[in-house]
Design a protein around this motif. Sequence first.
Motif, PDB file in Angstrom:
ATOM      1  N   THR A  88       0.823  -1.217   0.000  1.00  0.00           N
ATOM      2  CA  THR A  88       0.000   0.000   0.000  1.00  0.00           C
ATOM      3  C   THR A  88       0.852   1.259   0.000  1.00  0.00           C
ATOM      4  OG1 THR A  88      -0.198   0.020   2.425  1.00  0.00           O
ATOM      5  CG2 THR A  88      -1.902  -1.162   1.189  1.00  0.00           C
ATOM      6  N   TRP A  89       2.112   1.145   0.436  1.00  0.00           N
ATOM      7  CA  TRP A  89       3.006   2.298   0.331  1.00  0.00           C
ATOM      8  C   TRP A  89       3.283   2.644  -1.133  1.00  0.00           C
ATOM      9  CZ3 TRP A  89       3.959   6.079   3.386  1.00  0.00           C
ATOM     10  CH2 TRP A  89       3.895   5.904   4.773  1.00  0.00           C
ATOM     11  N   GLY A  90       3.224   1.639  -2.000  1.00  0.00           N
ATOM     12  CA  GLY A  90       3.354   1.913  -3.430  1.00  0.00           C
ATOM     13  C   GLY A  90       2.198   2.750  -3.930  1.00  0.00           C
ATOM     14  N   ILE A  91       0.984   2.463  -3.424  1.00  0.00           N
ATOM     15  CA  ILE A  91      -0.189   3.271  -3.774  1.00  0.00           C
ATOM     16  C   ILE A  91      -0.015   4.686  -3.237  1.00  0.00           C
ATOM     17  CG2 ILE A  91      -2.677   3.502  -3.465  1.00  0.00           C
ATOM     18  CD1 ILE A  91      -2.814   0.452  -3.168  1.00  0.00           C
ATOM     19  N   THR A  92       0.438   4.782  -1.985  1.00  0.00           N
ATOM     20  CA  THR A  92       0.645   6.084  -1.353  1.00  0.00           C
ATOM     21  C   THR A  92       1.667   6.914  -2.120  1.00  0.00           C
ATOM     22  OG1 THR A  92       0.122   5.181   0.830  1.00  0.00           O
ATOM     23  CG2 THR A  92       1.393   7.230   0.770  1.00  0.00           C
ATOM     24  N   LEU A  93       2.738   6.273  -2.570  1.00  0.00           N
ATOM     25  CA  LEU A  93       3.797   6.969  -3.290  1.00  0.00           C
ATOM     26  C   LEU A  93       3.280   7.558  -4.600  1.00  0.00           C
ATOM     27  CD1 LEU A  93       6.799   7.483  -2.722  1.00  0.00           C
ATOM     28  CD2 LEU A  93       7.344   5.471  -4.097  1.00  0.00           C
ATOM     29  N   VAL A  94       2.453   6.798  -5.296  1.00  0.00           N
ATOM     30  CA  VAL A  94       1.857   7.298  -6.542  1.00  0.00           C
ATOM     31  C   VAL A  94       1.022   8.540  -6.263  1.00  0.00           C
ATOM     32  CG1 VAL A  94       0.175   6.790  -8.344  1.00  0.00           C
ATOM     33  CG2 VAL A  94       1.877   5.079  -7.731  1.00  0.00           C
ATOM     34  N   LEU A  95       0.187   8.476  -5.229  1.00  0.00           N
ATOM     35  CA  LEU A  95      -0.686   9.598  -4.912  1.00  0.00           C
ATOM     36  C   LEU A  95       0.112  10.831  -4.485  1.00  0.00           C
ATOM     37  CD1 LEU A  95      -3.491   7.696  -2.954  1.00  0.00           C
ATOM     38  CD2 LEU A  95      -3.577   8.543  -5.301  1.00  0.00           C
ATOM     39  N   MET A  96       1.213  10.611  -3.774  1.00  0.00           N
ATOM     40  CA  MET A  96       2.027  11.731  -3.305  1.00  0.00           C
ATOM     41  C   MET A  96       2.695  12.473  -4.458  1.00  0.00           C
ATOM     42  SD  MET A  96       3.833  10.041   0.064  1.00  0.00           S
ATOM     43  CE  MET A  96       4.848  11.485   0.385  1.00  0.00           C
ATOM     44  N   LEU A  97       3.144  11.737  -5.461  1.00  0.00           N
ATOM     45  CA  LEU A  97       3.923  12.348  -6.536  1.00  0.00           C
ATOM     46  C   LEU A  97       3.072  12.816  -7.713  1.00  0.00           C
ATOM     47  CD1 LEU A  97       7.060  10.055  -6.449  1.00  0.00           C
ATOM     48  CD2 LEU A  97       6.919  12.448  -5.788  1.00  0.00           C
ATOM     49  N   ARG A  98       1.787  12.528  -7.691  1.00  0.00           N
ATOM     50  CA  ARG A  98       0.932  12.972  -8.781  1.00  0.00           C
ATOM     51  C   ARG A  98       0.838  14.492  -8.834  1.00  0.00           C
ATOM     52  NH1 ARG A  98      -4.040   8.641  -9.102  1.00  0.00           N
ATOM     53  NH2 ARG A  98      -4.917  10.192 -10.509  1.00  0.00           N
ATOM     54  N   SER A  99       0.988  15.157  -7.687  1.00  0.00           N
ATOM     55  CA  SER A  99       0.942  16.623  -7.694  1.00  0.00           C
ATOM     56  C   SER A  99       2.113  17.224  -8.466  1.00  0.00           C
ATOM     57  CB  SER A  99       0.920  17.159  -6.258  1.00  0.00           C
ATOM     58  OG  SER A  99       2.025  16.680  -5.523  1.00  0.00           O
ATOM     59  N   VAL A 100       3.259  16.523  -8.465  1.00  0.00           N
ATOM     60  CA  VAL A 100       4.417  16.983  -9.244  1.00  0.00           C
ATOM     61  C   VAL A 100       4.071  16.959 -10.734  1.00  0.00           C
ATOM     62  CG1 VAL A 100       6.839  16.555  -9.819  1.00  0.00           C
ATOM     63  CG2 VAL A 100       6.024  16.171  -7.485  1.00  0.00           C
ATOM     64  N   GLY A 101       3.467  15.861 -11.169  1.00  0.00           N
ATOM     65  CA  GLY A 101       3.041  15.770 -12.565  1.00  0.00           C
ATOM     66  C   GLY A 101       1.989  16.796 -12.922  1.00  0.00           C
ATOM     67  N   ALA A 102       1.091  17.104 -11.958  1.00  0.00           N
ATOM     68  CA  ALA A 102       0.050  18.100 -12.223  1.00  0.00           C
ATOM     69  C   ALA A 102       0.658  19.473 -12.489  1.00  0.00           C
ATOM     70  CB  ALA A 102      -0.911  18.169 -11.041  1.00  0.00           C
ATOM     71  N   VAL A 103       1.688  19.836 -11.730  1.00  0.00           N
ATOM     72  CA  VAL A 103       2.351  21.134 -11.922  1.00  0.00           C
ATOM     73  C   VAL A 103       3.042  21.172 -13.284  1.00  0.00           C
ATOM     74  CG1 VAL A 103       4.199  22.639 -11.115  1.00  0.00           C
ATOM     75  CG2 VAL A 103       2.663  21.561  -9.459  1.00  0.00           C
ATOM     76  N   ILE A 104       3.834  20.136 -13.570  1.00  0.00           N
ATOM     77  CA  ILE A 104       4.619  20.113 -14.814  1.00  0.00           C
ATOM     78  C   ILE A 104       3.719  20.105 -16.036  1.00  0.00           C
ATOM     79  CG2 ILE A 104       6.260  18.778 -16.181  1.00  0.00           C
ATOM     80  CD1 ILE A 104       7.422  17.740 -13.513  1.00  0.00           C
ATOM     81  N   PHE A 105       2.823  19.126 -16.106  1.00  0.00           N
ATOM     82  CA  PHE A 105       2.009  18.967 -17.313  1.00  0.00           C
ATOM     83  C   PHE A 105       0.869  19.982 -17.368  1.00  0.00           C
ATOM     84  CE2 PHE A 105       4.104  14.834 -17.083  1.00  0.00           C
ATOM     85  CZ  PHE A 105       4.497  14.676 -18.397  1.00  0.00           C
ATOM     86  N   GLY A 106       0.411  20.476 -16.205  1.00  0.00           N
ATOM     87  CA  GLY A 106      -0.620  21.510 -16.219  1.00  0.00           C
ATOM     88  C   GLY A 106      -0.113  22.798 -16.837  1.00  0.00           C
ATOM     89  N   LEU A 107       1.081  23.227 -16.436  1.00  0.00           N
ATOM     90  CA  LEU A 107       1.672  24.435 -17.015  1.00  0.00           C
ATOM     91  C   LEU A 107       1.981  24.246 -18.497  1.00  0.00           C
ATOM     92  CD1 LEU A 107       4.041  25.567 -14.119  1.00  0.00           C
ATOM     93  CD2 LEU A 107       1.946  26.698 -14.896  1.00  0.00           C
ATOM     94  N   LEU A 108       2.484  23.068 -18.853  1.00  0.00           N
ATOM     95  CA  LEU A 108       2.758  22.795 -20.264  1.00  0.00           C
ATOM     96  C   LEU A 108       1.484  22.840 -21.095  1.00  0.00           C
ATOM     97  CD1 LEU A 108       5.360  19.871 -19.991  1.00  0.00           C
ATOM     98  CD2 LEU A 108       5.809  22.234 -20.669  1.00  0.00           C
ATOM     99  N   SER A 109       0.380  22.311 -20.539  1.00  0.00           N
ATOM    100  CA  SER A 109      -0.892  22.294 -21.269  1.00  0.00           C
ATOM    101  C   SER A 109      -1.435  23.692 -21.477  1.00  0.00           C
ATOM    102  CB  SER A 109      -1.917  21.441 -20.513  1.00  0.00           C
ATOM    103  OG  SER A 109      -1.509  20.089 -20.439  1.00  0.00           O
ATOM    104  N   ASP A 110      -1.283  24.567 -20.489  1.00  0.00           N
ATOM    105  CA  ASP A 110      -1.770  25.933 -20.624  1.00  0.00           C
ATOM    106  C   ASP A 110      -0.842  26.789 -21.487  1.00  0.00           C
ATOM    107  OD1 ASP A 110      -4.187  25.884 -19.139  1.00  0.00           O
ATOM    108  OD2 ASP A 110      -3.064  25.870 -17.270  1.00  0.00           O
ATOM    109  N   ARG A 111       0.444  26.448 -21.489  1.00  0.00           N
ATOM    110  CA  ARG A 111       1.414  27.262 -22.222  1.00  0.00           C
ATOM    111  C   ARG A 111       1.550  26.831 -23.681  1.00  0.00           C
ATOM    112  NH1 ARG A 111       3.548  30.354 -24.707  1.00  0.00           N
ATOM    113  NH2 ARG A 111       5.481  31.492 -24.417  1.00  0.00           N
TER     114      ARG A 111
END
Length: 498
Positions: A88-111
Amino acid sequence: MSYGADASTSPWDVRLKRHLATRLSTLRPPGTRITNPFPALRLLSRKQWLFFLVALAGWTWDAFDFFTVSLVTKALAEDLNVTVKDITWGITLVLMLRSVGAVIFGLLSDRFGRKWPFVANCFLFIVLELGTGFVQTYKQFLGVRALFGIAMGGIYGNCAVTALDDCPLEARGIISGMLQEGYALGYLLAVIFNRALTYTTAKGWRSLFWFGAGPPVLIIIFRLCLPETDTYLAQKFVEREDKKTEFVKAAKHSVKDYWHIMIYLVILMAGFNFMSHGSQDLYPTMLDVQLEFSSDKSTVTMVVANLGAIAGGIVFGHISETVGRRLTIIIACVLGGALVYPWAFVRNNGIMAAVFFLQFMVQGAWGVIPIYLSEMSPPTIRAFIVGLAYQLGNLASSASSTIESTIGKRFPLAETELSAASSVKRYDYGKVMAIFMGCVFAFVLIVIFLGPENSQTAEQQHADMKNELQDDLDALELQKQNAAHHESEPKEETAAHV
């Protein structure tokens, strides 16, 4: 009412008091009747349907990739010689790092546009799904899932704006619900293919991950065949024409005006993610380990749960157009809270009805979220805000399954013949999840009651936006025609001279 900084010059404490004083009165439905959704859906053009379908495909496979781990937790624990809690720590790790992807790809999508960040996301899905199938140690598993979290974090905001950017006003509620239920559809597909591959192939759970790398190839091809949304093209045209709306400046201005809304959305999405992950991530483990369901019965139960989720998201998403976004979510939370006890403690065949209606309410509330986040976000950085709020909520709720599995150890169950033959111990996960979900429903209800709503003004704003968008598109088309005309003039002059 607008919620940006320019909306009022009153002191913040006066605005806050006025806001709190109107929370109950603003829940009143506008008085319009619930309409047949099909005429609204017929308003979508062919291109708008294709945008919705490609967004749905991307979001569905994001959910499929995430839930594959939840469904094979027991097998992973046995194969990698660790406990269920470790997995379940693997599940937790995915959820924790998804915010990093949201910042990177969110800015790229808007830009740079919705298209290429989406394609990059899906390509990473392919590589990392294959990698998960080849892991040999627990550390390798955690490493691959950490990278997977970054890739998965970027897709939600992109999918939401791709589906809703050009969507007709009348269809936005039901399209929001249909898009959100890509999450439940992905879970449903994961359940089906888990049963088809994990228990019938020589490589077991590895086959499920290798299979998961295939469909993103088709989704990439699908997206490559589509252009950017009209809304994004118009926004970029305005930025080119008016230097004051240049992306970086406009983004900074939006953050300055909407920072308080961003904080609120993150808190709300933390509650929503606790709601979904608290009711879903450990539920297959409860069926397999605590209730000792057969693989067939467990599969049927999860299929029924996800059918309820899909139905709930579509129904409540459409109802929110009439009842209002906040009131719809409150109704779902109240009814969901009433269903917690039968969902967690019914042990006979009635569990099918309980899990169907519990997930109907959970995903019913979720069905409102894509359009609610979109309406509450500034247009300039909409993909960034929608994705970041969702994924920061994921970060806050990332330990859901780990919390439940850890507390579950306080409630050990007696060994049975099946558990004695397995290295996995039995715990009363149902009791823990019931307490957890009761608290989460109450939290979400309070937060959404105290929060703002922009759907009533959104109707006027959307009408104005459509007019402005059409003007911008007309100007863009005229500019293209003039450019083409100027390019052809030298050729005509040369021909005349010859």
